[in-house]
Write a protein that holds these residues in place. Structure first.
Motif, PDB file in Angstrom:
ATOM      1  N   UNK A 117       0.837  -1.200   0.000  1.00 53.05           N
ATOM      2  CA  UNK A 117       0.000   0.000   0.000  1.00 53.05           C
ATOM      3  C   UNK A 117       0.874   1.253   0.000  1.00 53.05           C
ATOM      4  N   UNK A 118       0.426   2.248  -0.771  1.00 53.12           N
ATOM      5  CA  UNK A 118       1.095   3.549  -0.777  1.00 53.12           C
ATOM      6  C   UNK A 118       0.062   4.582  -0.350  1.00 53.12           C
ATOM      7  N   UNK A 119       0.487   5.495   0.523  1.00 51.74           N
ATOM      8  CA  UNK A 119      -0.451   6.418   1.169  1.00 51.74           C
ATOM      9  C   UNK A 119      -0.382   7.819   0.575  1.00 51.74           C
ATOM     10  N   UNK A 120      -1.446   8.560   0.814  1.00 52.92           N
ATOM     11  CA  UNK A 120      -1.492   9.950   0.365  1.00 52.92           C
ATOM     12  C   UNK A 120      -0.346  10.774   0.974  1.00 52.92           C
ATOM     13  N   UNK A 121      -0.103  10.562   2.278  1.00 55.23           N
ATOM     14  CA  UNK A 121       0.915  11.371   2.959  1.00 55.23           C
ATOM     15  C   UNK A 121       2.241  10.629   3.122  1.00 55.23           C
ATOM     16  N   UNK A 122       2.543   9.745   2.214  1.00 58.48           N
ATOM     17  CA  UNK A 122       3.831   9.035   2.094  1.00 58.48           C
ATOM     18  C   UNK A 122       4.137   8.132   3.286  1.00 58.48           C
ATOM     19  N   UNK A 123       4.094   8.711   4.502  1.00 57.06           N
ATOM     20  CA  UNK A 123       4.388   7.951   5.722  1.00 57.06           C
ATOM     21  C   UNK A 123       5.723   7.219   5.661  1.00 57.06           C
ATOM     22  N   UNK A 124       6.728   7.882   5.106  1.00 52.93           N
ATOM     23  CA  UNK A 124       8.072   7.299   5.157  1.00 52.93           C
ATOM     24  C   UNK A 124       8.547   7.326   6.600  1.00 52.93           C
ATOM     25  N   UNK A 125       9.497   6.439   6.922  1.00 52.22           N
ATOM     26  CA  UNK A 125      10.030   6.406   8.281  1.00 52.22           C
ATOM     27  C   UNK A 125      11.115   7.482   8.392  1.00 52.22           C
ATOM     28  N   UNK A 126      10.858   8.568   9.127  1.00 51.86           N
ATOM     29  CA  UNK A 126      11.790   9.704   9.093  1.00 51.86           C
ATOM     30  C   UNK A 126      13.131   9.425   9.760  1.00 51.86           C
ATOM     31  N   UNK A 127      13.190   8.390  10.608  1.00 46.81           N
ATOM     32  CA  UNK A 127      14.445   8.101  11.302  1.00 46.81           C
ATOM     33  C   UNK A 127      15.319   7.142  10.517  1.00 46.81           C
ATOM     34  N   UNK A 128      14.864   6.771   9.319  1.00 49.38           N
ATOM     35  CA  UNK A 128      15.655   5.861   8.501  1.00 49.38           C
ATOM     36  C   UNK A 128      15.968   6.518   7.156  1.00 49.38           C
ATOM     37  N   UNK A 181      14.555  -1.170   2.468  1.00 45.65           N
ATOM     38  CA  UNK A 181      14.987  -2.519   2.872  1.00 45.65           C
ATOM     39  C   UNK A 181      14.310  -3.002   4.162  1.00 45.65           C
ATOM     40  N   UNK A 182      13.703  -2.076   4.900  1.00 47.73           N
ATOM     41  CA  UNK A 182      13.133  -2.417   6.206  1.00 47.73           C
ATOM     42  C   UNK A 182      12.168  -3.617   6.126  1.00 47.73           C
ATOM     43  N   UNK A 183      11.215  -3.541   5.211  1.00 50.13           N
ATOM     44  CA  UNK A 183      10.221  -4.617   5.091  1.00 50.13           C
ATOM     45  C   UNK A 183      10.852  -5.964   4.779  1.00 50.13           C
ATOM     46  N   UNK A 184      11.606  -6.053   3.664  1.00 53.18           N
ATOM     47  CA  UNK A 184      12.212  -7.348   3.316  1.00 53.18           C
ATOM     48  C   UNK A 184      13.066  -7.914   4.452  1.00 53.18           C
ATOM     49  N   UNK A 185      13.888  -7.076   5.095  1.00 47.34           N
ATOM     50  CA  UNK A 185      14.799  -7.577   6.122  1.00 47.34           C
ATOM     51  C   UNK A 185      14.031  -7.989   7.384  1.00 47.34           C
ATOM     52  N   UNK A 186      13.165  -7.092   7.858  1.00 47.95           N
ATOM     53  CA  UNK A 186      12.514  -7.332   9.148  1.00 47.95           C
ATOM     54  C   UNK A 186      11.339  -8.302   9.028  1.00 47.95           C
ATOM     55  N   UNK A 187      10.555  -8.134   7.977  1.00 43.46           N
ATOM     56  CA  UNK A 187       9.326  -8.929   7.872  1.00 43.46           C
ATOM     57  C   UNK A 187       9.572 -10.250   7.150  1.00 43.46           C
ATOM     58  N   UNK A 188      10.360 -10.211   6.068  1.00 41.56           N
ATOM     59  CA  UNK A 188      10.560 -11.422   5.271  1.00 41.56           C
ATOM     60  C   UNK A 188      11.843 -12.152   5.622  1.00 41.56           C
ATOM     61  N   UNK A 189      12.732 -11.514   6.386  1.00 39.03           N
ATOM     62  CA  UNK A 189      13.987 -12.171   6.733  1.00 39.03           C
ATOM     63  C   UNK A 189      14.934 -12.309   5.560  1.00 39.03           C
ATOM     64  N   UNK A 190      14.797 -11.442   4.569  1.00 39.05           N
ATOM     65  CA  UNK A 190      15.705 -11.458   3.418  1.00 39.05           C
ATOM     66  C   UNK A 190      17.108 -11.071   3.888  1.00 39.05           C
ATOM     67  N   UNK A 191      18.147 -11.775   3.422  1.00 38.26           N
ATOM     68  CA  UNK A 191      19.519 -11.370   3.784  1.00 38.26           C
ATOM     69  C   UNK A 191      19.765  -9.921   3.355  1.00 38.26           C
ATOM     70  N   UNK A 192      20.525  -9.197   4.204  1.00 42.31           N
ATOM     71  CA  UNK A 192      20.700  -7.761   3.982  1.00 42.31           C
ATOM     72  C   UNK A 192      21.241  -7.445   2.581  1.00 42.31           C
ATOM     73  N   UNK A 193      22.265  -8.181   2.155  1.00 41.38           N
ATOM     74  CA  UNK A 193      22.891  -7.891   0.859  1.00 41.38           C
ATOM     75  C   UNK A 193      21.877  -8.003  -0.272  1.00 41.38           C
TER      76      UNK A 193
END
Lengths: 220, 263
Positions: free
Chosen positions: B103-114, B121-133
């Protein structure tokens, strides 16, 4: 004109040092317990469970709206009468200080978490994060940054608030200053030294806090 | 953890990738959706149009359970979505749904601290466990597709609105979603920045991504949508290909609505 004489105080340096040590111990201890109490209270307030939230709120208001001095006296003298066991003055001091600061911390934590835009939680949810992941990875890091100034402020106040434990005979820095005054009849010097020792500890800490805050602001 | 990309769908519903059945949604006394059905077939692009308050945003938000419907069900690959985060019994969990439906939002809602890269990369790494590289390589590819490779280490607050929204699209695409939901993604942008975001979306359409789009950009909707749904007061009033809806509306209310955009 008053003639200052700090020389007579030198022989009591060990009393000041021991008092300062206890002040640091009570501050650090009550901040540590206070953070735990604050987190639990904040969790209860935000749980959405009405009775739990009410109890947390009640605790907060009692400790925020009564003087710390009264709380200390009450826990040391009145509470033991009610429950029928006497409490060591050091335990009463640590308990009261922790409950007092915990009530304020809870409000700082709550304010910080609620200040984070709902869209942040939605964006985290939209990429499949669990509520826990969203809280620890997205909401908390941002909330911590916003909480930091208030948290430092409250902790600085807490350091100075510990001086009140002297009324229940805990030998902190304020207590020792009174002792030295009693020995030397030099109240101005005794309390000036006490004030300088407070500054000596707090001023570097507030400077470090500023530095941390500036480092955290890189993403702004 | 590996993510099942192709859960076994019900053979009867092989066409329907994401489906909403009889969706009602009320906020207190306010009835926003009054029984809406919507089916998204694989590769289909559906545009939801309608006046403000018609319920189109609420409907698209129900599709990934960002809003929990008051009544009605959502189905993904023919399986009912439950109310739990995790899969339970025959029901697909909300968490599973959202891993596959971006989903993409009207007000972007990017994570400002990242940083931009970390946002993607946050979703793939944290949620899917994709290797960082692997996650970084994919993210850099996506960022170059939206033209923002050079901003990889910037923080969102240093980007323009159009750039933020392109990062948000890359963040959603990083999860390799089967469906992409776009909720008024150009409405918060300065007019001169709308084009760059629409260009990115058009490329996704060309790539064959299944999409539901809530938009006020009528010309764009007419251009990219296979099907247009017109919502008014919580119900679907008209539905059909752009030629029968936006370009030549027969329904009176739709006609009145569309005419406001032609000048």
């Amino acid at each position: 004109m008053y003639k200052w004489n700090f020389d007579v105080l030198w022989q009591y340096w060990d009393l000041f040092l021991y008092g300062l040590w206890l002040t640091v111990v009570y501050t650090a201890g009550s901040i540590a317990f206070g953070v735990v109490i604050g987190l639990i209270t904040c969790g209860a307030r935000l749980s959405g469970w009405k009775s739990l939230s009410f109890i947390a709120r009640l605790y907060q208001e009692i400790f925020r709206c009564t003087p710390l001095l009264v709380q200390l006296l009450w826990f040391y003298y009145a509470f033991p009468l009610l429950v029928g066991v006497s409490i060591d003055n050091r335990v009463a001091a640590m308990l009261t200080l922790s409950l007092y600061v915990g009530a304020f911390y809870a409000e700082i934590f709550r304010g910080g978490i609620l200040s984070i835009d709902r869209g942040q939680r939605e964006a985290a949810a939209a990429i499949g994060m669990s509520p826990m992941q969203s809280m620890t990875r997205i909401v908390m890091p941002q909330a911590l940054k916003r909480m930091l100034p208030s948290f430092i402020n409250q902790s600085v106040i807490q350091f100075k608030n510990t001086s009140l434990v002297s009324v229940i005979s805990v030998a902190d820095l304020a207590y020792m200053a009174a002792v030295v005054n009693g020995q030397t009849y030099r109240p101005l010097e005794s309390y000036t030294v006490m004030a300088l020792l407070y500054i000596a500890v707090l001023f570097p800490l507030t400077q470090i806090a500023d530095l941390i805050e500036r480092r955290l602001r890189v993403s702004d | 953890m590996t993510i099942e990309r192709e859960p076994d769908g019900n053979a009867m519903n092989a066409e329907a990738l994401l489906e909403a059945r009889g969706i009602r949604k009320s906020f207190g006394a306010l009835k926003v959706l009054k029984g809406v059905d919507l089916t998204l077939a694989r590769g289909e692009v559906v545009a939801l149009i309608g006046p403000s308050g018609s319920g189109k945003s609420t409907l698209i938000r129900c599709l990934n359970m960002m809003e929990i419907p008051t009544a009605g069900t959502i189905h993904f690959h023919g399986k009912t979505i439950g109310r739990e985060f995790r899969d339970a019994g025959d029901c697909t969990g909300i968490g599973t749904l959202r891993r596959h439906v971006g989903m993409v939002f009207q007000h972007f809602n990017l994570f400002p601290h990242k940083t931009v890269l970390e946002n993607v990369t946050e979703g793939p790494i944290v949620v899917c466990g994709t290797p960082r590289a692997e996650a970084v390589a994919h993210a850099l590819d996506l960022l170059s597709q939206v033209g923002l490779s050079q901003k990889r280490d910037a923080y969102p607050n240093h980007l323009s609105g159009g750039q933020k929204q392109r990062v948000a699209i890359a963040r959603a695409m990083a999860m390799r979603p089967e469906v992409l939901l776009l909720d008024e993604v150009t409405s918060a942008l300065d007019p001169e920045l709308v084009g760059e975001v629409l260009a990115v979306i058009r490329r996704l359409v060309d790539d064959g991504i299944t999409m539901a789009i809530v938009t006020h950009e009528m010309a764009f909707a007419a251009d990219v949508a296979d099907r247009v749904l017109f919502l008014d007061e919580g119900t679907i009033v008209a539905e059909g290909p752009p030629d029968e809806t936006i370009r030549n509306p027969s329904n009176e209310r739709l006609k009145a609505f569309v005419s406001r955009f032609n000048h």
